[in-house]
Design a protein around this motif. Structure first.
Motif, PDB file in Angstrom:
ATOM      1  N   SER A  86      29.763  28.537  38.318  1.00 36.15           N
ATOM      2  CA  SER A  86      29.021  29.258  39.217  1.00 36.15           C
ATOM      3  C   SER A  86      29.839  30.732  38.805  1.00 36.15           C
ATOM      4  O   SER A  86      30.652  31.049  37.919  1.00 36.15           O
ATOM      5  CB  SER A  86      29.674  28.797  40.518  1.00 36.15           C
ATOM      6  OG  SER A  86      31.065  29.097  40.643  1.00 36.15           O
ATOM      7  N   ALA A  87      29.220  31.908  39.288  1.00 38.10           N
ATOM      8  CA  ALA A  87      29.630  33.139  39.050  1.00 38.10           C
ATOM      9  C   ALA A  87      30.886  33.364  39.616  1.00 38.10           C
ATOM     10  O   ALA A  87      31.922  34.064  39.165  1.00 38.10           O
ATOM     11  CB  ALA A  87      28.639  34.052  39.898  1.00 38.10           C
ATOM     12  N   ALA A  88      31.416  32.723  40.852  1.00 34.95           N
ATOM     13  CA  ALA A  88      32.658  32.733  41.473  1.00 34.95           C
ATOM     14  C   ALA A  88      33.758  31.889  40.442  1.00 34.95           C
ATOM     15  O   ALA A  88      34.753  32.627  40.390  1.00 34.95           O
ATOM     16  CB  ALA A  88      32.640  31.861  42.680  1.00 34.95           C
ATOM     17  N   LEU A  89      33.317  30.975  40.029  1.00 30.55           N
ATOM     18  CA  LEU A  89      34.234  30.412  38.995  1.00 30.55           C
ATOM     19  C   LEU A  89      34.587  31.148  37.817  1.00 30.55           C
ATOM     20  O   LEU A  89      35.714  31.472  37.213  1.00 30.55           O
ATOM     21  CB  LEU A  89      33.768  28.837  38.612  1.00 30.55           C
ATOM     22  CG  LEU A  89      34.640  28.147  37.539  1.00 30.55           C
ATOM     23  CD1 LEU A  89      36.041  27.986  38.167  1.00 30.55           C
ATOM     24  CD2 LEU A  89      34.082  27.070  36.964  1.00 30.55           C
ATOM     25  N   VAL A  90      33.465  31.821  37.138  1.00 31.58           N
ATOM     26  CA  VAL A  90      33.715  32.625  36.103  1.00 31.58           C
ATOM     27  C   VAL A  90      34.634  33.729  36.501  1.00 31.58           C
ATOM     28  O   VAL A  90      35.306  34.239  35.693  1.00 31.58           O
ATOM     29  CB  VAL A  90      32.239  33.116  35.471  1.00 31.58           C
ATOM     30  CG1 VAL A  90      32.465  34.144  34.644  1.00 31.58           C
ATOM     31  CG2 VAL A  90      31.487  32.012  34.948  1.00 31.58           C
ATOM     32  N   ARG A  91      34.410  34.476  37.701  1.00 36.67           N
ATOM     33  CA  ARG A  91      34.932  35.707  37.847  1.00 36.67           C
ATOM     34  C   ARG A  91      36.386  35.202  38.284  1.00 36.67           C
ATOM     35  O   ARG A  91      37.566  36.005  37.734  1.00 36.67           O
ATOM     36  CB  ARG A  91      34.658  36.246  39.377  1.00 36.67           C
ATOM     37  CG  ARG A  91      35.041  37.382  39.895  1.00 36.67           C
ATOM     38  CD  ARG A  91      34.348  37.807  40.980  1.00 36.67           C
ATOM     39  NE  ARG A  91      33.805  37.161  41.869  1.00 36.67           N
ATOM     40  CZ  ARG A  91      32.473  36.763  42.125  1.00 36.67           C
ATOM     41  NH1 ARG A  91      31.684  37.346  41.393  1.00 36.67           N
ATOM     42  NH2 ARG A  91      31.960  35.644  42.969  1.00 36.67           N
ATOM     43  N   ARG A  92      36.745  34.056  38.761  1.00 36.41           N
ATOM     44  CA  ARG A  92      37.988  33.472  39.084  1.00 36.41           C
ATOM     45  C   ARG A  92      38.798  33.398  37.636  1.00 36.41           C
ATOM     46  O   ARG A  92      39.915  33.710  37.330  1.00 36.41           O
ATOM     47  CB  ARG A  92      38.243  32.314  39.623  1.00 36.41           C
ATOM     48  CG  ARG A  92      39.543  32.190  40.413  1.00 36.41           C
ATOM     49  CD  ARG A  92      39.607  30.928  41.379  1.00 36.41           C
ATOM     50  NE  ARG A  92      39.740  29.467  40.804  1.00 36.41           N
ATOM     51  CZ  ARG A  92      38.910  28.634  40.892  1.00 36.41           C
ATOM     52  NH1 ARG A  92      37.995  28.571  41.642  1.00 36.41           N
ATOM     53  NH2 ARG A  92      39.162  27.423  40.131  1.00 36.41           N
ATOM     54  N   VAL A  93      38.153  32.453  36.774  1.00 30.19           N
ATOM     55  CA  VAL A  93      38.802  32.312  35.442  1.00 30.19           C
ATOM     56  C   VAL A  93      39.245  33.808  34.675  1.00 30.19           C
ATOM     57  O   VAL A  93      40.119  33.853  34.294  1.00 30.19           O
ATOM     58  CB  VAL A  93      37.966  31.512  34.435  1.00 30.19           C
ATOM     59  CG1 VAL A  93      38.278  31.391  33.223  1.00 30.19           C
ATOM     60  CG2 VAL A  93      37.694  30.233  35.051  1.00 30.19           C
ATOM     61  N   LEU A  94      38.185  34.725  34.523  1.00 29.26           N
ATOM     62  CA  LEU A  94      38.553  35.698  33.871  1.00 29.26           C
ATOM     63  C   LEU A  94      39.405  36.533  34.651  1.00 29.26           C
ATOM     64  O   LEU A  94      40.128  37.418  33.888  1.00 29.26           O
ATOM     65  CB  LEU A  94      37.091  36.619  33.730  1.00 29.26           C
ATOM     66  CG  LEU A  94      36.126  36.013  32.877  1.00 29.26           C
ATOM     67  CD1 LEU A  94      34.630  36.718  32.653  1.00 29.26           C
ATOM     68  CD2 LEU A  94      36.633  35.591  31.311  1.00 29.26           C
ATOM     69  N   LEU A  95      39.351  36.760  35.846  1.00 31.68           N
ATOM     70  CA  LEU A  95      40.373  37.650  36.665  1.00 31.68           C
ATOM     71  C   LEU A  95      41.777  37.138  36.893  1.00 31.68           C
ATOM     72  O   LEU A  95      42.708  37.757  37.517  1.00 31.68           O
ATOM     73  CB  LEU A  95      39.603  38.433  37.767  1.00 31.68           C
ATOM     74  CG  LEU A  95      38.475  39.143  37.559  1.00 31.68           C
ATOM     75  CD1 LEU A  95      37.728  39.425  38.773  1.00 31.68           C
ATOM     76  CD2 LEU A  95      38.643  39.995  36.486  1.00 31.68           C
ATOM     77  N   LEU A  96      41.926  35.903  36.662  1.00 35.56           N
ATOM     78  CA  LEU A  96      43.170  35.255  37.057  1.00 35.56           C
ATOM     79  C   LEU A  96      44.420  36.002  36.410  1.00 35.56           C
ATOM     80  O   LEU A  96      44.068  35.952  35.283  1.00 35.56           O
ATOM     81  CB  LEU A  96      43.292  33.612  36.877  1.00 35.56           C
ATOM     82  CG  LEU A  96      44.257  32.973  37.577  1.00 35.56           C
ATOM     83  CD1 LEU A  96      44.025  32.830  38.951  1.00 35.56           C
ATOM     84  CD2 LEU A  96      43.953  31.462  36.946  1.00 35.56           C
ATOM     85  N   PRO A  97      45.360  36.332  37.243  1.00 33.77           N
ATOM     86  CA  PRO A  97      46.577  37.090  36.426  1.00 33.77           C
ATOM     87  C   PRO A  97      46.976  36.185  35.433  1.00 33.77           C
ATOM     88  O   PRO A  97      47.056  34.835  35.470  1.00 33.77           O
ATOM     89  CB  PRO A  97      47.636  37.243  37.525  1.00 33.77           C
ATOM     90  CG  PRO A  97      46.536  37.166  38.708  1.00 33.77           C
ATOM     91  CD  PRO A  97      45.606  36.131  38.569  1.00 33.77           C
ATOM     92  N   ARG A 123      45.704  25.898  35.883  1.00 29.79           N
ATOM     93  CA  ARG A 123      45.601  26.646  37.114  1.00 29.79           C
ATOM     94  C   ARG A 123      44.194  26.938  37.748  1.00 29.79           C
ATOM     95  O   ARG A 123      43.815  27.768  38.672  1.00 29.79           O
ATOM     96  CB  ARG A 123      46.193  28.069  36.612  1.00 29.79           C
ATOM     97  CG  ARG A 123      47.412  28.035  36.327  1.00 29.79           C
ATOM     98  CD  ARG A 123      48.203  29.456  35.900  1.00 29.79           C
ATOM     99  NE  ARG A 123      47.381  29.971  34.873  1.00 29.79           N
ATOM    100  CZ  ARG A 123      47.140  31.149  34.446  1.00 29.79           C
ATOM    101  NH1 ARG A 123      47.391  31.988  35.546  1.00 29.79           N
ATOM    102  NH2 ARG A 123      46.772  31.580  33.349  1.00 29.79           N
ATOM    103  N   LEU A 124      43.221  26.139  37.017  1.00 33.23           N
ATOM    104  CA  LEU A 124      41.703  26.293  37.988  1.00 33.23           C
ATOM    105  C   LEU A 124      41.758  25.088  38.910  1.00 33.23           C
ATOM    106  O   LEU A 124      42.333  24.365  39.050  1.00 33.23           O
ATOM    107  CB  LEU A 124      40.985  25.860  36.843  1.00 33.23           C
ATOM    108  CG  LEU A 124      40.843  27.195  35.677  1.00 33.23           C
ATOM    109  CD1 LEU A 124      39.743  26.570  34.716  1.00 33.23           C
ATOM    110  CD2 LEU A 124      40.386  28.416  36.163  1.00 33.23           C
TER     111      LEU A 124
END
Length: 131
Positions: A110-121, A130-131
């Motif tokens: 999902s877009a939310a997962l992609v955003r989380r994966v790319l922006l996770l510190p 960490r996902l």
């Protein structure tokens, strides 16, 4: 595996790519040879092509080869930036993109997962844990 060995492989890769950009004729061939050795080493240790560490190294090697094709030399520039981001900030975009493959995720794409994966510190350890 000792994290110092992992880091050494990437440091040597960055130095060899820098040497390639400085017009040293052996920089790129040695970078490719080093990454073949790294891939074989990690494949032997992990004993699985499904391992994210093995897949990152295989993809990086494939991109090194792709960048040798006419007109695709900028790929090596992107790789140089990426390997230095890994060394300086412990952020590996390639690993994060591969973590989005179905074999590495437990939830729908999902877009939310992609955003989380790319922006996770950045943090030590595999992004998949960490996902």
């Amino acid at each position: 595996m000792d994290p110092r060995i992992k880091r050494l492989y990437w440091q040597l890769t960055a130095l060899l790519l820098a040497a390639h950009f400085a017009q040293w004729r052996w920089g790129l061939p040695l970078a490719i040879a080093l990454n073949v050795a790294q891939l074989l080493h990690f494949a032997a240790v992990r004993r699985s092509a499904r391992s994210l560490e093995v897949q990152v190294r295989a993809a990086y090697l494939a991109l090194l080869a792709l960048g040798t094709l006419p007109g695709l030399w900028p790929v090596h520039g992107v790789q140089f930036v990426g390997v230095n981001a890994l060394l300086v900030a412990d952020y590996c975009l390639l690993a994060r993109l591969l973590a989005l493959l179905p074999v590495h995720r437990r939830q729908p794409l999902s877009a939310a997962l992609v955003r989380r994966v790319l922006l996770l510190p950045p943090a030590p350890g595999a992004i998949t844990s960490r996902l």
